[in-house]
Structure formats: structure tokens, C-alpha cells
Design an enzyme around this catalytic site. Structure first.
Site, PDB file in Angstrom:
ATOM      1  N   GLY A   1       0.523  -0.989   0.064  1.00  0.00           N
ATOM      2  CA  GLY A   1      -0.052  -0.178   0.389  1.00  0.00           C
ATOM      3  C   GLY A   1       0.702   1.172   0.085  1.00  0.00           C
ATOM      4  O   GLY A   1       0.526   1.851  -0.686  1.00  0.00           O
ATOM      5  N   HIS A   2       1.995   1.237   1.234  1.00  0.00           N
ATOM      6  CA  HIS A   2       2.867   2.363   1.073  1.00  0.00           C
ATOM      7  C   HIS A   2       3.480   2.598  -0.173  1.00  0.00           C
ATOM      8  O   HIS A   2       3.243   3.941  -0.936  1.00  0.00           O
ATOM      9  CB  HIS A   2       4.129   2.018   1.885  1.00  0.00           C
ATOM     10  CG  HIS A   2       3.386   2.105   2.922  1.00  0.00           C
ATOM     11  ND1 HIS A   2       3.538   0.916   4.525  1.00  0.00           N
ATOM     12  CD2 HIS A   2       2.763   2.670   4.103  1.00  0.00           C
ATOM     13  CE1 HIS A   2       3.278   1.489   5.448  1.00  0.00           C
ATOM     14  NE2 HIS A   2       2.574   2.602   5.497  1.00  0.00           N
TER      15      HIS A   2
END
Ligand code: AMP
Length: 253
Positions: A36-37
Site C-alpha cells: 500500500g505504501h
């Protein structure tokens, strides 16, 4: 591949920043990086000449000392993920660097920050907005990237930037999910294998239930302690505990 710079002090960071030409994209994080990051870093990389990442587990946004202590820290793996995703430099200051005032000054929003996560985590968003403003002042990014996973946070940051005429563009990135629907989160590392499977029911509950009451009952029946589950405007927001870990999610309705 360019060598990743790791900068721990604001003065070192500022020296580096003054050498940069072209647009700077910024991805603020608390580390324990996951895909996600990485999607935030990738979006920044495609839109900017340089991508700066910050790793700072911000104590002022934790209202529970145990939660802060248990927050996952995976520094070496984080460096690898940052390198793989084209980050130019990482800013990883300590508390004294970030809070020379010992948090006597803060940014406070008086309305939306008191709802949802703000209602159950008093002071949480004061800590978030304060650290984000400090980071923007240090990094001076042209664009900053935030995930819709933390939709309330994203909204509050957008509104802060507008309220204080801050010269940065806030870019929203869609929530990255496992195939099961579970939103990727640093906190998922703390779930058992069974817990991780069960946690996918959060997404099922908020996407498939007609009403918030039905969704709450469904989660409670499966062993979750629901903190809140609310429809606000065109979104559905949830926070629920599983195995003592607080998980949040939201979807457009
Ligand atoms: P954190 O390290 O949890 O403070 O998150 C740093 C940034 O990554 C925030 O803008 C989050 O909204 C974003 N983020 C976290 N999880 C996800 C995800 N599953 N998909 C997209 N962005 C995310």
C-alpha cells in the site's frame, strides 16, 4: 539503481533539499512498509523528479502508550522497499528533532476531527495534523501522497492545507487490498493467520450490508468489537478490534 540517502537530522535534510531541482513528491509514513505504501511511492515517482519518504512513528498521535510500543518497526525491510520503489531520500528524525517545543504547539481542527477515529482516539488528529505540518515545512514538497485507506485523515489534511494556504498539492491514492478484500495495513502483521483471514470480513460487511446496523451485527457475530460503523455523506467508515488490534477501513457507497 541510485543509492538511497538516509537522513536523520533536519539540518542534513535541508542541505540535501537545497540541492534538488525539479518537482518533489513526498510520502509521509510511520514505516512497517507494505505494498500500500509502495503504491504511494510509485505514484509520486511517476509524477515527480524526486520522491522523499519519511519514516517517523509519531508519538503524539497515539493516545494509547501500549499501541505505540507495539507499533511494528521494520527499518531494514523498509529501506529495501523504498529503494525498490525509486525513493531518492528517507527522512527519519527522532522525537527531539521533530518536537523541539516538546509539543507545546499543535494544530487543531474543531469539527470533523472529533468524529469517527477522533471520537475514540482523543487528540489523535491533533497529533497527525501537527506532524504533517512540521514535515511539510521541512520537506517543502510540491505534491504529497496520502492513502484513501485513512480517508478521514486525508480529508483533514486537504482541509488544513486549504485553511492555512499551504503551498502543496495533496494527492489521494486508492486503497490497496489483498485478494480477500482486506485493506493492507502495517497493523495486519500483528494478526494471527486465522485473524488475517477473518479480518477480510470487515470489507465484506461494509460492502455487502444494506444498513450500518446489519454490518455491525455481522461483525459482532464474527467476534469483532466494533468501535464505530457509520455512513457519512457517500462513504461508509468502520473501525473494529480483532485480536486486540484496531483495524479501520472505508468505502464509497
Ligand atoms: P501509515 O504508515 O499507516 O501512517 O501510512 C502512511 C500512508 O500510507 C498514509 O497516507 C496511508 O493512508 C497510506 N496507506 C496505508 N495503507 C494503505 C493501503 N492499503 N492502500 C493505500 N494507501 C495506504
Amino acid at each position: 539503481m541510485n543509492k538511497l540517502l538516509v537522513l536523520k537530522t533536519i539540518s542534513d535534510f535541508k542541505k540535501y533539499r537545497s540541492t534538488l531541482t525539479g518537482s518533489v513528491g513526498f510520502v509521509p509514513t510511520m514505516g512497517a512498509l507494505h505494498a500500500g505504501h509502495a503504491s504511494l511511492m510509485q505514484q509520486s515517482r511517476t509524477e515527480n523528479a524526486h520522491t522523499i519518504l519519511s519514516l517517523f512513528v509519531n508519538p503524539t498521535q497515539f493516545n494509547d502508550a501500549k499501541d505505540l510500543e507495539k507499533y511494528p518497526r521494520t527499518f531494514e525491510a523498509d529501506l529495501e522497499i523504498a529503494t525498490e520503489n525509486g525513493v531518492s531520500a528517507i527522512l527519519c528524525p527522532d522525537f527531539n528533532e521533530m518536537y523541539p517545543d516538546e509539543y507545546t504547539y499543535s494544530v487543531m481542527e474543531k469539527s470533523f476531527s472529533k468524529k469517527l477515529c477522533g471520537a475514540s482516539r482523543p487528540g489523535h488528529f491533533d497529533g497527525v495534523l501537527t506532524v504533517v505540518m512540521k514535515l511539510f515545512n521541512i520537506v517543502e514538497p510540491h505534491k504529497a501522497y496520502f492513502g484513501e485507506k485513512d480517508y478521514q485523515q486525508l480529508q483533514l489534511i486537504k482541509n488544513m492545507v486549504s485553511a492555512f494556504f499551504m503551498p502543496v498539492e495533496i494527492c489521494a491514492v486508492k486503497t490497496l487490498r489483498e485478494n480477500s478484500g482486506l485493506a493492507l495495513s502495517s497493523r495486519n502483521i500483528r494478526l494471527s493467520g486465522e485473524g488475517k483471514q477473518k479480518a477480510a470480513l470487515i470489507y465484506k460487511a461494509i460492502t455487502e450490508s444494506k444498513t450500518t446496523e446489519q454490518a455491525k451485527t455481522f461483525l459482532a457475530d464474527h467476534g469483532f468489537q466494533v468501535d464505530y460503523l457509520e455512513d457519512i455523506e457517500n462513504r461508509r467508515f468502520v473501525a473494529a478490534f480483532l485480536e486486540g488490534i484496531r483495524l479501520i477501513d472505508n468505502v464509497a457507497k
